[in-house]
Design an enzyme around this catalytic site. Structure first.
Site, PDB file in Angstrom:
ATOM      1  N   CYS A  29      22.743   4.110 -10.828  1.00  0.00           N
ATOM      2  CA  CYS A  29      22.085   4.646  -9.624  1.00  0.00           C
ATOM      3  C   CYS A  29      22.576   6.075  -9.330  1.00  0.00           C
ATOM      4  CB  CYS A  29      22.384   3.743  -8.430  1.00  0.00           C
ATOM      5  SG  CYS A  29      21.800   4.474  -6.878  1.00  0.00           S
ATOM      6  N   LYS A  56      19.344  -9.770  -5.379  1.00  0.00           N
ATOM      7  CA  LYS A  56      20.467  -9.360  -4.525  1.00  0.00           C
ATOM      8  C   LYS A  56      21.125 -10.546  -3.817  1.00  0.00           C
ATOM      9  CE  LYS A  56      17.935  -5.124  -3.665  1.00  0.00           C
ATOM     10  NZ  LYS A  56      16.999  -4.454  -2.793  1.00  0.00           N
ATOM     11  N   VAL A  69      22.034   0.403  -2.721  1.00  0.00           N
ATOM     12  CA  VAL A  69      23.372   0.934  -2.999  1.00  0.00           C
ATOM     13  C   VAL A  69      23.292   2.453  -2.902  1.00  0.00           C
ATOM     14  CG1 VAL A  69      24.149  -0.960  -4.456  1.00  0.00           C
ATOM     15  CG2 VAL A  69      22.901   0.934  -5.518  1.00  0.00           C
ATOM     16  N   GLU A  81      23.959   4.533   2.790  1.00  0.00           N
ATOM     17  CA  GLU A  81      23.267   5.813   2.622  1.00  0.00           C
ATOM     18  C   GLU A  81      24.252   6.806   1.984  1.00  0.00           C
ATOM     19  OE1 GLU A  81      20.010   6.859   2.897  1.00  0.00           O
ATOM     20  OE2 GLU A  81      19.750   4.712   3.104  1.00  0.00           O
ATOM     21  N   SER A  82      23.877   7.280   0.798  1.00  0.00           N
ATOM     22  CA  SER A  82      24.811   8.081  -0.010  1.00  0.00           C
ATOM     23  C   SER A  82      25.393   9.277   0.749  1.00  0.00           C
ATOM     24  CB  SER A  82      24.132   8.545  -1.296  1.00  0.00           C
ATOM     25  OG  SER A  82      22.958   9.282  -1.031  1.00  0.00           O
TER      26      SER A  82
HETATM   27  N1  GSH Z   1      18.576   6.821   0.597  1.00  0.00           N
HETATM   28  C1  GSH Z   1      19.433   5.986  -0.186  1.00  0.00           C
HETATM   29  C2  GSH Z   1      20.781   6.675  -0.392  1.00  0.00           C
HETATM   30  O1  GSH Z   1      20.804   7.916  -0.398  1.00  0.00           O
HETATM   31  O2  GSH Z   1      21.801   5.978  -0.498  1.00  0.00           O
HETATM   32  C3  GSH Z   1      18.750   5.653  -1.520  1.00  0.00           C
HETATM   33  C4  GSH Z   1      19.571   4.672  -2.348  1.00  0.00           C
HETATM   34  C5  GSH Z   1      18.720   3.994  -3.424  1.00  0.00           C
HETATM   35  O3  GSH Z   1      17.489   4.185  -3.503  1.00  0.00           O
HETATM   36  N2  GSH Z   1      19.371   3.171  -4.243  1.00  0.00           N
HETATM   37  C6  GSH Z   1      18.615   2.384  -5.216  1.00  0.00           C
HETATM   38  C7  GSH Z   1      18.582   0.937  -4.746  1.00  0.00           C
HETATM   39  O4  GSH Z   1      19.551   0.440  -4.221  1.00  0.00           O
HETATM   40  C8  GSH Z   1      19.288   2.348  -6.588  1.00  0.00           C
HETATM   41  S1  GSH Z   1      19.294   3.918  -7.370  1.00  0.00           S
HETATM   42  N3  GSH Z   1      17.460   0.260  -4.945  1.00  0.00           N
HETATM   43  C9  GSH Z   1      17.298  -1.119  -4.614  1.00  0.00           C
HETATM   44  C10 GSH Z   1      15.926  -1.424  -4.095  1.00  0.00           C
HETATM   45  O5  GSH Z   1      15.121  -0.506  -3.953  1.00  0.00           O
HETATM   46  O6  GSH Z   1      15.649  -2.590  -3.832  1.00  0.00           O
END
Ligand code: GSH
Length: 239
Positions: A29, A56, A69, A81-82
């Site tokens: 990710c 999950k 994540v 949130e990153s």
């Molecule tokens: N806005 C979030 C951040 O900045 O943390 C985006 C995080 C994100 O999109 N993570 C993806 C995720 O967890 C993996 S790269 N996806 C799971 C899903 O969409 O169900």
């Protein structure tokens, strides 16, 4: 706890240790990589719990109802949130500070960061069209122009002579720029003649310890992407 294997729906929550910082992540990710970059840059001790994002566990959703994540946890504190996790780490672990201390500079960096959303969207567009859609590729290049201009003005890094938060926020997608060229030979998402300064920046970024610690090579990103595009992401690839 040492396994990096991803935890799926029926798995038990790995036992928490009082005081220990934990990152819920997924190895490929790019958003979680931002947090991993900051943790590595600041040499912060933490443990990783990787999550199977196709299945999950409830204990993961309890921590982040968005189901995304990265998530950080320490005792009774939970953050997701990153960008928020990175800013939090920078405040709580002030050594090797990453956000500029000058509020104006920090605000300018956040403007640049807002523009980065377009790069991310266009990057995924080129990936989906495998670089064959000329318009999508042109859009990507257009969205990358402010970054070529900024790095030219600022020096080696977006932070000048040393990396700063914005360098790490945007890095993960640059690490993945070569994926399309492997799948579609002849297509180059970041031609050096068009983006000479960004190309030089990518090279110096690759030599940073935090980047070395968190990065995968292009063939590995390609393998993961292919598994993802086929609907069966191999989160445990190479383990
Ligand atoms: N806005 C979030 C951040 O900045 O943390 C985006 C995080 C994100 O999109 N993570 C993806 C995720 O967890 C993996 S790269 N996806 C799971 C899903 O969409 O169900």
């Amino acid at each position: 706890m040492s396994s990096l294997k991803s935890h799926s729906k029926d798995s038990k929550l790995p036992a928490l240790t009082p005081g220990k910082l934990r990152l819920y992540s997924m190895r490929f990710c790019p958003f979680a990589q931002r947090t991993r970059l900051v943790l590595a840059h600041k040499k912060i001790e933490f443990e990783t719990v990787n999550v199977d994002l196709k299945s999950k566990p409830d204990w993961f959703l309890d921590r982040n109802p968005l189901g995304l994540v990265p998530v950080l946890e320490q005792d009774d504190k939970v953050l997701y949130e990153s960008v928020i996790t990175c800013d939090y780490l920078d405040d709580v672990y002030p050594d090797n500070k990453l956000n500029p201390s000058d509020p104006y500079q920090q605000a300018r960096d956040r403007i640049l960061f807002e523009l980065y959303g377009k790069v991310v969207t266009n990057y995924y567009g080129t990936l989906r069209s495998q670089g064959k859609d000329k318009e999508v590729l042109e859009n990507l290049w257009k969205s990358m122009e402010p970054f070529e201009k900024a790095i030219k003005e600022r020096g080696t890094y977006f932070g000048g002579d040393k990396p700063t938060m914005i360098d790490y926020f945007i890095w993960p997608w640059f690490e993945r720029m070569g994926v399309v060229s492997v799948m579609m030979p002849g297509v180059d998402l970041m031609p050096a003649e068009k983006f000479p300064n960004l190309t030089a920046w990518v090279e110096v970024m690759k030599s940073l310890p935090a980047v070395k610690e968190t990065m995968f090579d292009t063939p590995t990103h390609v393998s993961f992407y292919k598994s993802y595009a086929a609907g069966k992401p191999n989160y445990d690839l190479g383990l």
